[in-house]
Design a protein around this motif. Structure first.
Motif, PDB file in Angstrom:
ATOM      1  N   UNK A 211       0.809  -1.212   0.000  1.00  0.00           N
ATOM      2  CA  UNK A 211       0.000   0.000   0.000  1.00  0.00           C
ATOM      3  C   UNK A 211       0.841   1.261   0.000  1.00  0.00           C
ATOM      4  N   UNK A 212       1.929   1.250   0.768  1.00  0.00           N
ATOM      5  CA  UNK A 212       2.828   2.409   0.807  1.00  0.00           C
ATOM      6  C   UNK A 212       3.568   2.546  -0.523  1.00  0.00           C
ATOM      7  N   UNK A 213       3.968   1.413  -1.116  1.00  0.00           N
ATOM      8  CA  UNK A 213       4.652   1.465  -2.413  1.00  0.00           C
ATOM      9  C   UNK A 213       3.717   2.041  -3.485  1.00  0.00           C
ATOM     10  N   UNK A 214       2.448   1.612  -3.458  1.00  0.00           N
ATOM     11  CA  UNK A 214       1.492   2.130  -4.431  1.00  0.00           C
ATOM     12  C   UNK A 214       1.287   3.625  -4.256  1.00  0.00           C
ATOM     13  N   UNK A 215       1.220   4.060  -3.002  1.00  0.00           N
ATOM     14  CA  UNK A 215       1.066   5.490  -2.718  1.00  0.00           C
ATOM     15  C   UNK A 215       2.267   6.272  -3.224  1.00  0.00           C
ATOM     16  N   UNK A 216       3.447   5.668  -3.132  1.00  0.00           N
ATOM     17  CA  UNK A 216       4.655   6.328  -3.626  1.00  0.00           C
ATOM     18  C   UNK A 216       4.576   6.512  -5.141  1.00  0.00           C
ATOM     19  N   UNK A 217       4.148   5.468  -5.851  1.00  0.00           N
ATOM     20  CA  UNK A 217       4.041   5.556  -7.307  1.00  0.00           C
ATOM     21  C   UNK A 217       3.008   6.597  -7.716  1.00  0.00           C
ATOM     22  N   UNK A 218       1.980   6.765  -6.888  1.00  0.00           N
ATOM     23  CA  UNK A 218       0.933   7.749  -7.184  1.00  0.00           C
ATOM     24  C   UNK A 218       1.359   9.165  -6.834  1.00  0.00           C
ATOM     25  N   UNK A 219       2.471   9.297  -6.120  1.00  0.00           N
ATOM     26  CA  UNK A 219       2.885  10.614  -5.609  1.00  0.00           C
ATOM     27  C   UNK A 219       4.247  11.054  -6.127  1.00  0.00           C
ATOM     28  N   UNK A 220       4.623  10.560  -7.307  1.00  0.00           N
ATOM     29  CA  UNK A 220       5.884  10.985  -7.914  1.00  0.00           C
ATOM     30  C   UNK A 220       7.073  10.142  -7.532  1.00  0.00           C
ATOM     31  N   UNK A 221       6.857   9.066  -6.761  1.00  0.00           N
ATOM     32  CA  UNK A 221       7.950   8.190  -6.376  1.00  0.00           C
ATOM     33  C   UNK A 221       8.207   7.125  -7.432  1.00  0.00           C
ATOM     34  N   UNK A 222       9.000   6.139  -7.060  1.00  0.00           N
ATOM     35  CA  UNK A 222       9.351   5.061  -7.986  1.00  0.00           C
ATOM     36  C   UNK A 222       9.785   3.858  -7.179  1.00  0.00           C
ATOM     37  N   UNK A 223      10.128   2.771  -7.854  1.00  0.00           N
ATOM     38  CA  UNK A 223      10.636   1.600  -7.151  1.00  0.00           C
ATOM     39  C   UNK A 223      11.923   1.928  -6.402  1.00  0.00           C
ATOM     40  N   UNK A 224      12.635   2.961  -6.868  1.00  0.00           N
ATOM     41  CA  UNK A 224      13.870   3.373  -6.197  1.00  0.00           C
ATOM     42  C   UNK A 224      13.619   4.413  -5.113  1.00  0.00           C
ATOM     43  N   UNK A 225      12.395   4.914  -5.029  1.00  0.00           N
ATOM     44  CA  UNK A 225      12.093   5.993  -4.083  1.00  0.00           C
ATOM     45  C   UNK A 225      10.705   5.822  -3.485  1.00  0.00           C
ATOM     46  N   UNK A 226      10.639   5.176  -2.325  1.00  0.00           N
ATOM     47  CA  UNK A 226       9.361   4.939  -1.656  1.00  0.00           C
ATOM     48  C   UNK A 226       9.003   6.075  -0.694  1.00  0.00           C
ATOM     49  N   UNK A 227       9.923   7.011  -0.500  1.00  0.00           N
ATOM     50  CA  UNK A 227       9.699   8.108   0.449  1.00  0.00           C
ATOM     51  C   UNK A 227       8.396   8.874   0.190  1.00  0.00           C
ATOM     52  N   UNK A 228       8.054   9.153  -1.089  1.00  0.00           N
ATOM     53  CA  UNK A 228       6.776   9.848  -1.322  1.00  0.00           C
ATOM     54  C   UNK A 228       5.571   9.076  -0.782  1.00  0.00           C
ATOM     55  N   UNK A 229       5.690   7.758  -0.665  1.00  0.00           N
ATOM     56  CA  UNK A 229       4.608   6.969  -0.079  1.00  0.00           C
ATOM     57  C   UNK A 229       4.474   7.243   1.405  1.00  0.00           C
ATOM     58  N   UNK A 230       5.599   7.341   2.099  1.00  0.00           N
ATOM     59  CA  UNK A 230       5.573   7.714   3.515  1.00  0.00           C
ATOM     60  C   UNK A 230       5.015   9.123   3.678  1.00  0.00           C
ATOM     61  N   UNK A 231       5.444  10.015   2.797  1.00  0.00           N
ATOM     62  CA  UNK A 231       4.967  11.402   2.860  1.00  0.00           C
ATOM     63  C   UNK A 231       3.459  11.464   2.630  1.00  0.00           C
TER      64      UNK A 231
END
Length: 384
Positions: A211-231
């Motif tokens: 769920x956090x990984x999906x949120x990251x992809x929806x928020x400008x993140x990528x497989x290399x950057x999950x931080x946007x999912x936490x944000x």
């Protein structure tokens, strides 16, 4: 309806104490299942290596038991899989802690090493399977259909391989929520205050991690950057939309978690269960955060019932086992191979939630990095 916390229940103090207590008792496992010519099930890397499937079946029946862990009957149709295996082979499955997490499974393996109550087999979130392999906890074993498993979905040493999977989805109680959200962007709207939940804690639960990984992809993140999912979840918590209540069928029925971010096969399965309860459960795979992932199957290197453990894998990766997962709305790892062979349950396949495009998966290194980021930042993101 089965009321459970599928694969997401947090491991509390009582669970830890129980694991420690079990590690201190019980006889050493019987890993002496051997053939007449001295081949050992504990070291067999395939059915052929043990002398053939018939000999493996005979040895497994002699053991008579399979120790499973963290397999809820309402998770991806595991109830039917457990019943099918027991009926076919007459081997009793002991399913301990069905509400447990992937991390609980690993903890049970390490704390009960050498004990007869240790898990024989594991069903782990992909990132947790990688961790278990890195820790040297898993036995290499190639099921008969191993070559048909896509290359990117199996360990080159056959210590784990994907079994079933799906997409992160948004489940919504349409009777309690006027307009159901269909994207991660929607979840931030003020009308969903206190309604958005995850199926567990992403530091321990594969579904919440997804769920956090999906949120990251929806928020400008990528497989290399999950931080946007936490944000994203920090923002969701700050505006009052996120609730720390772990979403389960029971919490949905009570109205505590009317919006749940979870795997599509779980949300779709719950929709079937909820019909008789008067709950109109809608399921959508969000277009802005399309994250697909599989769970992985593995054998404990020190399995107390090594033949039964290997036979369980053979059953799961047979057409019968794979189609039973499919009937639970999960996409089996051998789906393409089954379709090619003409053994795919087409009726069950037609009921899967709609998605577009070809799924992509994070690499081992990307998952390891994401786990580290989540471990260090999740509590801070949703605290307060």
């Amino acid at each position: 309806m089965t009321v459970s916390l599928p694969r997401t229940a947090a491991a509390g103090v009582l669970a830890t104490l129980a694991a420690l207590a079990l590690s201190a008792c019980g006889a050493a496992p019987d890993t002496t299942s051997t053939t007449a010519d001295g081949k050992s099930a504990a070291t067999a890397t395939s059915a052929a290596d043990f002398g053939g499937l018939d000999k493996l079946v005979a040895a497994a029946k002699k053991e008579g038991t399979l120790n499973a862990i963290a397999l809820p009957r309402d998770w991806a149709n595991y109830g039917a899989l457990i019943d099918g295996f027991q009926k076919k082979y007459g081997i009793k499955i002991s399913d301990e802690n069905p509400d447990g997490t992937s991390q609980d499974e690993i903890n049970a393996v390490t704390s009960r090493k050498g004990q007869d109550r240790a898990p024989d087999v594991l069903d782990l979130g992909s990132s947790f399977a990688l961790s278990a392999a890195q820790q040297g906890l898993l036995a290499p074993y190639k099921v008969q259909s191993y070559d048909d498993i896509p290359a990117g979905q199996k360990d080159t040493q056959a210590r784990w391989y994907n079994d079933y999977g799906g997409y992160i989805s948004i489940g919504c109680d349409a009777k309690r929520v006027k307009t159901c959200p269909t994207t991660f962007a929607d979840l931030l709207k003020p009308q969903y205050k206190g309604q958005v939940a995850l199926n567990g804690n992403p530091t321990k639960s594969g579904s919440a991690f997804g769920g956090v990984f999906a949120a990251a992809l929806a928020s400008g993140g990528s497989f290399d950057d999950i931080q946007p999912g936490l944000d994203f979840f920090a923002k969701l918590k700050k505006n009052g939309n996120y609730t720390p209540v772990e979403s389960t069928p029971a919490t949905v029925e009570k109205g505590e978690t009317p919006i749940s971010v979870d795997w599509d096969y779980l949300n779709a399965g719950y929709a079937d269960e909820f019909k008789s309860k008067g709950v109109d459960w809608k399921v959508t795979v969000p277009s802005d955060g399309q994250f697909s992932q599989y769970y992985s199957q593995a054998i404990n290197k020190d399995a107390p019932h090594p033949a039964a453990a290997r036979l369980w894998q053979e059953y799961l990766y047979s057409a019968e086992g794979q189609n039973l997962w499919l009937k639970g709305y999960a996409r089996p790892a051998l789906m393409t191979a089954l379709e090619k062979a003409g053994t795919l349950d087409k009726t069950a396949a037609a009921k899967l939630p709609e998605v577009t495009g070809t799924p992509k998966f994070p690499t081992e290194a990307q998952q390891d990095k994401a786990k580290t980021v989540i471990a260090g930042g999740w509590a801070k993101a949703v605290s307060g």
